[in-house]
Design an enzyme around this catalytic site. Structure first.
Site, PDB file in Angstrom:
ATOM      1  N   ASP A   1       0.856  -1.192   0.000  1.00  0.00           N
ATOM      2  CA  ASP A   1       0.000   0.000   0.000  1.00  0.00           C
ATOM      3  C   ASP A   1       0.887   1.236   0.000  1.00  0.00           C
ATOM      4  O   ASP A   1       1.674   1.443   0.924  1.00  0.00           O
ATOM      5  CB  ASP A   1      -0.901  -0.025   1.238  1.00  0.00           C
ATOM      6  N   MET A   2       0.781   2.053  -1.056  1.00  0.00           N
ATOM      7  CA  MET A   2       1.568   3.277  -1.119  1.00  0.00           C
ATOM      8  C   MET A   2       1.124   4.246  -0.025  1.00  0.00           C
ATOM      9  O   MET A   2      -0.070   4.351   0.282  1.00  0.00           O
ATOM     10  CB  MET A   2       1.423   3.927  -2.490  1.00  0.00           C
TER      11      MET A   2
ATOM     12  N   ASP B   1      -3.250   2.461  -5.891  1.00  0.00           N
ATOM     13  CA  ASP B   1      -2.086   2.554  -5.000  1.00  0.00           C
ATOM     14  C   ASP B   1      -1.869   1.317  -4.129  1.00  0.00           C
ATOM     15  O   ASP B   1      -1.143   1.379  -3.133  1.00  0.00           O
ATOM     16  CB  ASP B   1      -2.209   3.788  -4.106  1.00  0.00           C
ATOM     17  N   GLU B   2      -2.462   0.199  -4.500  1.00  0.00           N
ATOM     18  CA  GLU B   2      -2.236  -1.006  -3.706  1.00  0.00           C
ATOM     19  C   GLU B   2      -2.309  -2.250  -4.586  1.00  0.00           C
ATOM     20  O   GLU B   2      -2.964  -2.262  -5.626  1.00  0.00           O
ATOM     21  CB  GLU B   2      -3.228  -1.111  -2.550  1.00  0.00           C
TER      22      GLU B   2
END
EC number: 2.7.7.7
Length: 392
Positions: free
Chosen positions: A9-10, A103-104
């Site tokens: 996860d960013m 983003d994940e």
């Protein structure tokens, strides 16, 4: 062989991209959104989160909590560009990568020890590689199953790594609050509490029949998670499950024709989106939110899958008309889902009629896509949209 699933996860992705691209924003509380009274934040930097600012919070509320908050308009094209680079990095570590959102992602890293070393070493390498490639940090969770990997990635944010080994799962579930489990929402939480269920392991006190009777098939899934069981595999490619669009109005809208104008614009957007991915959906969903934040959703499953804006729009209008006059509306949206080809039903029309009509619609959509790709979206507007806009 021990199974290992990684969830990456960013960290504060959109806000971090903005801070990376604009040095003046680094170290400052920022959020992606606008100062408009109806605007809702999509992401907040960690500096802003210290003041209680978070995603999905109305901008005016965030500004009260943090008066010096800097609101930055989003740049989705830039975020997608960075996201693609991140996913490319992940592909170097496993052939089984499922992008869960922009983003994940999940990776099945089972059996990669001979190449990259133990899971912790692999996770460290992934983090370094992403930082070197895109200049951003990520948090990583590793566990034997997907839902625990996702929970683990949130334990040491930002830029942390958490691993739950197979022999640690039972102990972890004893102290895991049920609200941390994906699928347990705000509505289900009080009901679960009423049964004395506050931690994941508490779910095991009741047999599967109890869960099936009260929560249906979803209850059986929750019961399994309470035992640390999640058979969901990491799906290569991670096919899109739905496409939707919505708009929040600056002033409440009462006119059904204006609402339908927005539905057509949104239908155009999501139809183009699914066509780009060579998908067709069968279920159209209408979403309406009112000034008091009350919300309704209505869905209809079509006889055949479609990627045609006109079909999606007409279905959305039918759902809206079926509700009658709704009064003032704060937000309206429409979406399409159910892309599984196997669920397509037979039509009363002959196959020849169906193929002919579908072919005409597909040819028209392809022609529209080509013109817009070359000259921009504004070059073509459907006649129905012009009629709605003019009130005719």
């Amino acid at each position: 062989m021990q199974k290992y699933i990684m969830h990456l996860d960013m960290d504060a992705f959109f806000a971090s991209v903005e801070q990376m691209d604009n040095p003046e924003l680094r170290g400052k509380p920022i959020a992606i959104g606008s100062p408009h009274k109806r605007s809702v934040l999509s992401t907040a930097s960690y500096e802003a989160r210290k003041f209680g600012v978070h995603s999905a919070m109305p901008s005016h509320q965030a500004l009260k909590l943090c008066p010096h908050l800097i609101l930055v308009p989003g740049r989705m094209a830039r975020y997608k560009e960075i996201s693609n680079q991140v996913m490319s990095v992940l592909g170097n570590y496993s052939p089984i990568v499922e992008q869960a959102s922009i983003d994940e992602a999940y990776l099945d890293i089972t059996g990669t020890e001979k190449i990259f070393g133990p899971p912790l070493a692999l996770a460290e390498s992934v983090k370094r590689d992403i930082l070197k490639t895109v200049g951003l940090t990520a948090s990583i969770g590793i566990a034997p199953v997907k839902f625990l990997a996702k929970i683990a990635s949130d334990l040491k944010k930002p830029a942390g790594i958490s691993i739950i080994e197979a022999d640690e799962v039972d102990q972890f579930l004893i102290t895991l609050p049920i609200e941390k489990i994906p699928g347990v929402g705000k509505k289900a939480l009080p009901r679960l509490h009423s049964f004395g269920i506050r931690y994941a392991a508490d779910m095991r006190r009741y047999p599967p029949e109890f869960w099936k009777e009260r929560f249906g098939e979803r209850g059986l899934v929750l019961h399994a998670k309470g035992a640390g069981i999640d058979p969901t595999p990491v799906a290569v490619g991670g096919q899109m499950k739905s496409s939707s669009a919505e708009n929040t109005f600056g002033d409440d809208v009462r006119d059904p024709q204006i609402l339908k104008t927005w539905l057509l614009k949104q239908s155009e957007r999501i139809a183009a989106d699914v066509r780009k991915k060579s998908l067709k959906g069968r279920t159209v969903t209408l979403k309406v939110k009112f000034p008091d934040f009350r919300q309704i959703t209505r869905s209809k499953t079509l006889d055949q899958r479609t990627s045609n804006a006109g079909t999606i729009f007409k279905t959305g209008c039918d759902l809206l008309d079926a509700e009658g006059y709704l009064g003032p509306v704060r937000l309206i949206g429409i979406g399409i889902s159910n892309f599984d080809e196997r669920s397509e039903q037979l039509s009363l029309l002959t196959p020849e009629q169906n193929l002919s009509d579908d072919k005409k619609l597909e040819d028209l959509d392809k022609a529209v896509d080509k013109v817009r790709e070359k000259f921009g979206n504004a070059m073509l507007t459907r006649g129905s949209l012009l009629k709605l806009s003019s009130g005719k």
